[in-house]
Motif scaffolding. Structure first.
Motif, PDB file in Angstrom:
ATOM      1  N   ALA A 317      42.055  35.716  41.895  1.00 23.80           N
ATOM      2  CA  ALA A 317      41.384  35.166  43.034  1.00 23.80           C
ATOM      3  C   ALA A 317      40.177  34.351  43.049  1.00 23.80           C
ATOM      4  O   ALA A 317      39.323  34.605  43.501  1.00 23.80           O
ATOM      5  N   ALA A 318      40.441  33.112  41.954  1.00 25.65           N
ATOM      6  CA  ALA A 318      39.768  32.578  41.325  1.00 25.65           C
ATOM      7  C   ALA A 318      39.582  31.464  42.246  1.00 25.65           C
ATOM      8  O   ALA A 318      40.355  31.235  42.795  1.00 25.65           O
ATOM      9  N   ARG A 319      38.116  31.731  42.863  1.00 28.73           N
ATOM     10  CA  ARG A 319      37.115  30.842  43.391  1.00 28.73           C
ATOM     11  C   ARG A 319      37.864  30.822  45.158  1.00 28.73           C
ATOM     12  O   ARG A 319      37.816  30.307  45.922  1.00 28.73           O
ATOM     13  N   ARG A 320      38.263  32.700  45.728  1.00 23.85           N
ATOM     14  CA  ARG A 320      38.519  32.606  46.751  1.00 23.85           C
ATOM     15  C   ARG A 320      36.590  33.750  47.099  1.00 23.85           C
ATOM     16  O   ARG A 320      36.359  33.854  45.950  1.00 23.85           O
ATOM     17  N   LEU A 321      36.823  33.772  48.722  1.00 23.32           N
ATOM     18  CA  LEU A 321      36.328  35.423  48.840  1.00 23.32           C
ATOM     19  C   LEU A 321      36.529  36.344  49.015  1.00 23.32           C
ATOM     20  O   LEU A 321      37.999  36.358  49.070  1.00 23.32           O
ATOM     21  N   ALA A 322      35.982  36.853  48.826  1.00 27.14           N
ATOM     22  CA  ALA A 322      36.630  38.905  47.721  1.00 27.14           C
ATOM     23  C   ALA A 322      35.186  39.710  48.443  1.00 27.14           C
ATOM     24  O   ALA A 322      34.180  38.819  48.280  1.00 27.14           O
ATOM     25  N   VAL A 323      35.443  40.702  48.573  1.00 27.32           N
ATOM     26  CA  VAL A 323      34.770  41.843  49.150  1.00 27.32           C
ATOM     27  C   VAL A 323      34.178  42.001  47.409  1.00 27.32           C
ATOM     28  O   VAL A 323      35.023  41.922  45.730  1.00 27.32           O
ATOM     29  N   ILE A 324      32.438  42.837  47.340  1.00 21.76           N
ATOM     30  CA  ILE A 324      32.007  43.096  46.142  1.00 21.76           C
ATOM     31  C   ILE A 324      31.691  44.714  46.452  1.00 21.76           C
ATOM     32  O   ILE A 324      31.350  44.699  46.776  1.00 21.76           O
ATOM     33  N   PRO A 325      31.656  45.058  45.302  1.00 20.84           N
ATOM     34  CA  PRO A 325      32.671  44.793  43.842  1.00 20.84           C
ATOM     35  C   PRO A 325      34.227  44.673  44.351  1.00 20.84           C
ATOM     36  O   PRO A 325      34.634  45.194  44.865  1.00 20.84           O
ATOM     37  N   LYS A 326      35.043  44.109  43.292  1.00 19.15           N
ATOM     38  CA  LYS A 326      36.353  43.711  42.855  1.00 19.15           C
ATOM     39  C   LYS A 326      36.849  44.240  41.063  1.00 19.15           C
ATOM     40  O   LYS A 326      36.442  43.393  40.651  1.00 19.15           O
ATOM     41  N   SER A 327      37.360  44.846  41.402  1.00 18.69           N
ATOM     42  CA  SER A 327      37.525  44.744  39.874  1.00 18.69           C
ATOM     43  C   SER A 327      39.345  45.528  39.410  1.00 18.69           C
ATOM     44  O   SER A 327      39.986  46.212  40.687  1.00 18.69           O
ATOM     45  N   PHE A 328      39.983  45.036  38.072  1.00 18.67           N
ATOM     46  CA  PHE A 328      41.465  45.885  37.865  1.00 18.67           C
ATOM     47  C   PHE A 328      40.571  47.162  37.864  1.00 18.67           C
ATOM     48  O   PHE A 328      39.820  47.430  37.188  1.00 18.67           O
ATOM     49  N   HIS A 329      42.022  48.170  38.012  1.00 16.70           N
ATOM     50  CA  HIS A 329      41.617  49.781  37.755  1.00 16.70           C
ATOM     51  C   HIS A 329      41.710  49.853  36.008  1.00 16.70           C
ATOM     52  O   HIS A 329      43.130  49.522  36.006  1.00 16.70           O
ATOM     53  N   GLY A 330      41.512  49.534  34.537  1.00 18.10           N
ATOM     54  CA  GLY A 330      41.205  50.420  34.245  1.00 18.10           C
ATOM     55  C   GLY A 330      40.149  51.355  33.724  1.00 18.10           C
ATOM     56  O   GLY A 330      39.232  51.266  34.144  1.00 18.10           O
ATOM     57  N   PRO A 331      40.310  52.434  32.616  1.00 18.42           N
ATOM     58  CA  PRO A 331      39.131  52.576  31.816  1.00 18.42           C
ATOM     59  C   PRO A 331      38.427  52.067  31.086  1.00 18.42           C
ATOM     60  O   PRO A 331      38.520  50.826  30.237  1.00 18.42           O
ATOM     61  N   LEU A 332      36.826  53.281  30.761  1.00 18.31           N
ATOM     62  CA  LEU A 332      36.318  52.337  30.287  1.00 18.31           C
ATOM     63  C   LEU A 332      36.315  52.884  28.881  1.00 18.31           C
ATOM     64  O   LEU A 332      35.632  52.557  27.817  1.00 18.31           O
ATOM     65  N   ALA A 333      36.349  54.507  29.341  1.00 16.25           N
ATOM     66  CA  ALA A 333      35.866  55.077  27.957  1.00 16.25           C
ATOM     67  C   ALA A 333      36.610  56.983  28.020  1.00 16.25           C
ATOM     68  O   ALA A 333      37.582  57.036  26.913  1.00 16.25           O
ATOM     69  N   ASP A 334      37.144  57.052  28.591  1.00 14.73           N
ATOM     70  CA  ASP A 334      37.060  58.188  29.344  1.00 14.73           C
ATOM     71  C   ASP A 334      39.127  58.339  30.063  1.00 14.73           C
ATOM     72  O   ASP A 334      38.765  58.055  30.996  1.00 14.73           O
ATOM     73  N   GLN A 335      40.189  58.024  29.117  1.00 10.50           N
ATOM     74  CA  GLN A 335      41.204  57.573  29.544  1.00 10.50           C
ATOM     75  C   GLN A 335      41.620  58.702  31.031  1.00 10.50           C
ATOM     76  O   GLN A 335      42.357  57.871  32.172  1.00 10.50           O
ATOM     77  N   ARG A 336      42.002  59.299  30.906  1.00 11.70           N
ATOM     78  CA  ARG A 336      42.223  60.695  32.024  1.00 11.70           C
ATOM     79  C   ARG A 336      41.356  60.495  32.755  1.00 11.70           C
ATOM     80  O   ARG A 336      41.333  60.470  34.522  1.00 11.70           O
TER      81      ARG A 336
END
Length: 489
Positions: A317-336
């Motif tokens: 979605a580069a150079r497009r409008l989107a709501v914010i925040p928008k992110s891939f769903h992935g773990p930061l520290a604790d996978q579970r």
């Protein structure tokens, strides 16, 4: 790694500019630990940070590169460092000898890439509706109408997946981590992967070596968002399913049999819905609405709505409008624990709006044992979570984006306490993922209707925006004066 001599020069340059580590971190919009890691040589500033850092330190761009051993994004040294995890992954999965991917990408990156303007959103949706002429009972492509504006999207959904109003609490947010056994692996398209990495080098797109959640099962009900996820490397997604977006934008004829990657990965709607049989990555995106008090210049009390213009440095979605925040769903520290939708949403509020650079998964190794510990929260987030009722987070819809097969969890974030904006409004600032940040008032129905018809929206961004508006109209009272958003039939 940065040499000892250059580490000392970086420290000297900072001190010569009259800055402490805290001062430099504040100016650069990063956490102090990031500056510490620069000066320790653990990793170097990313290319998008170079111009600002050079200016802050009173150096030219060339002097900065020499100071800490950086090279322009298209240089072979940059290729060998920033994208090294992707090169290694491609070598292994293509059966190449080590270093082959790096060499091929360097050759491809030496050719000036052709930069295309983003294709209009409605054209993308129409092309995909034409490609997927089959149907699956109970599923529809999301469409809506607001005033005189009618829109159709590429998001495949179901009526019972919409208007969920599902609070993202421990009781309702039930995505769980499962064993990653017998997970389907996508075949590698070597030519497409090399081209993608060359584009990433040219545009400084971040393809980080971080884990990503892939969805293998989903159960959606008004009172629960549930399902199973496994963990896969982000680079595996970036060099497989993510290639579909670029193929779509460069294809002359979006038809079965004319799109090799789509014909292989997602040939029909049954394949889209076959979660165990494919890599289904995706993300969490939310319309953020902030209550504001009445103002003699602005007018009556309202909600501020935030919309971002996506940077060219993001993966999709580069150079497009989107709501914010928008992110891939992935773990930061604790996978579970981080498998829950609300975990990603809280992290992204901290990163994309409240300036927490240390929770940006693309910048390096995570060193904090608990990055979202209450003691580490930003001042705005700490204030929001100190008392119940200040922050509302709900899932408003779910669907699969036919652009790349991603699952999309549309959400709404409402900051209910109108004291927040006078106190912390100056702290709200988009991070590197946004090229710009727009704001709209929920009292400006005409402007919002016009915004809905903007062709630069991403399909998933518009989906989340419209679903957020529908829910906000139900709960916002007199603060919301927007024409009704009616779902298509």
């Amino acid at each position: 790694m940065v040499s000892v001599r250059r580490r000392k020069e970086l420290v000297s340059a900072r001190k010569a500019a009259g800055l402490t580590q805290e001062n430099l971190a504040g100016v650069m919009g990063v956490d102090r630990t990031t500056v510490i890691r620069w000066e320790a040589g653990d990793y170097a500033p990313l290319p998008y940070q170079w111009p600002k850092l050079a200016k802050v330190l009173g150096r030219t761009a060339d002097e900065l590169r020499e100071l800490i051993g950086l090279h322009p994004p298209n240089g072979t040294a940059e290729l060998g460092s920033a994208l090294e995890p992707a090169f290694g992954w491609l070598d292994r999965h293509a059966g190449w000898s080590p270093g082959t991917a790096r060499g091929r990408v360097a050759i491809a990156a030496s050719v000036k890439p052709h930069s295309d303007a983003p294709v209009g959103r409605s054209r993308v949706a129409a092309a995909l509706a034409n490609y997927y002429s089959d149907s699956v009972p109970g599923h529809v492509l999301y469409a809506a109408r607001c005033g005189q504006v009618e829109v159709a999207t590429s998001v495949l959904t179901r009526p019972d997946w919409l208007d969920l109003a599902c609070p993202l609490t421990a009781e309702n947010d039930r995505i769980v981590l499962s064993a990653n056994e017998n997970a389907a692996r996508e075949p590698v398209d070597e030519v497409g992967a090399v081209r993608r990495l060359a584009e990433a080098a040219a545009d400084d797109v971040r393809i980080a070596d971080v884990p990503l959640y892939r969805l293998t099962d989903v159960q959606i009900r008004p009172e629960m968002v549930g399902g199973d996820v496994h963990v896969v490397p982000f680079v595996e997604y970036a060099l497989s399913m993510d290639l579909l977006e670029r193929e779509l934008h460069h294809s002359r004829a979006v038809q079965p049999g004319r799109m090799p990657l789509r014909d292989r990965y997602l040939p029909d709607l049954q394949a889209v819905l076959d979660l165990p049989g494919r890599l289904c990555a995706g993300g969490v995106l939310a319309l953020t609405a902030i209550a504001r008090p009445a103002d003699p210049f602005r007018g009556e009390a309202d909600y501020l709505l935030l919309v971002q213009e996506r940077s060219r440095h993001v993966v999709n979605a580069a150079r497009r409008l989107a709501v914010i925040p928008k992110s891939f769903h992935g773990p930061l520290a604790d996978q579970r624990a981080d498998a829950r939708i609300g975990a990603t949403l809280r992290r992204e509020l901290e990163e994309e709006l409240f300036g927490r650079g240390d929770v940006d998964r693309t910048t390096g190794v995570q060193r904090a044992a608990d990055p979202m510990h209450p003691a580490r929260l930003s001042a705005p987030m700490r204030w929001l979570t100190d008392q119940p009722g200040r922050l509302r987070m709900e899932c408003t819809g779910f669907g699969f984006n036919l652009v790349s097969g991603n699952y999309e969890v549309a959400s709404l974030v409402v900051i209910e306490d109108e004291e927040f904006w006078p106190r912390f409004g100056g702290d709200v600032e988009a991070n590197w993922e946004a090229a710009g940040l727009r704001q709209y008032s929920t009292l400006d129905g005409d402007l919002i209707t016009e915004l809905i018809g903007d062709e630069t929206w991403s399909n998933e961004g518009l989906f989340a925006f419209l679903q957020g508006l529908r829910r906000l109209s139900e709960i916002g009272g007199e603060r919301v004066r927007i024409p009704a958003v009616e779902l298509g039939r």
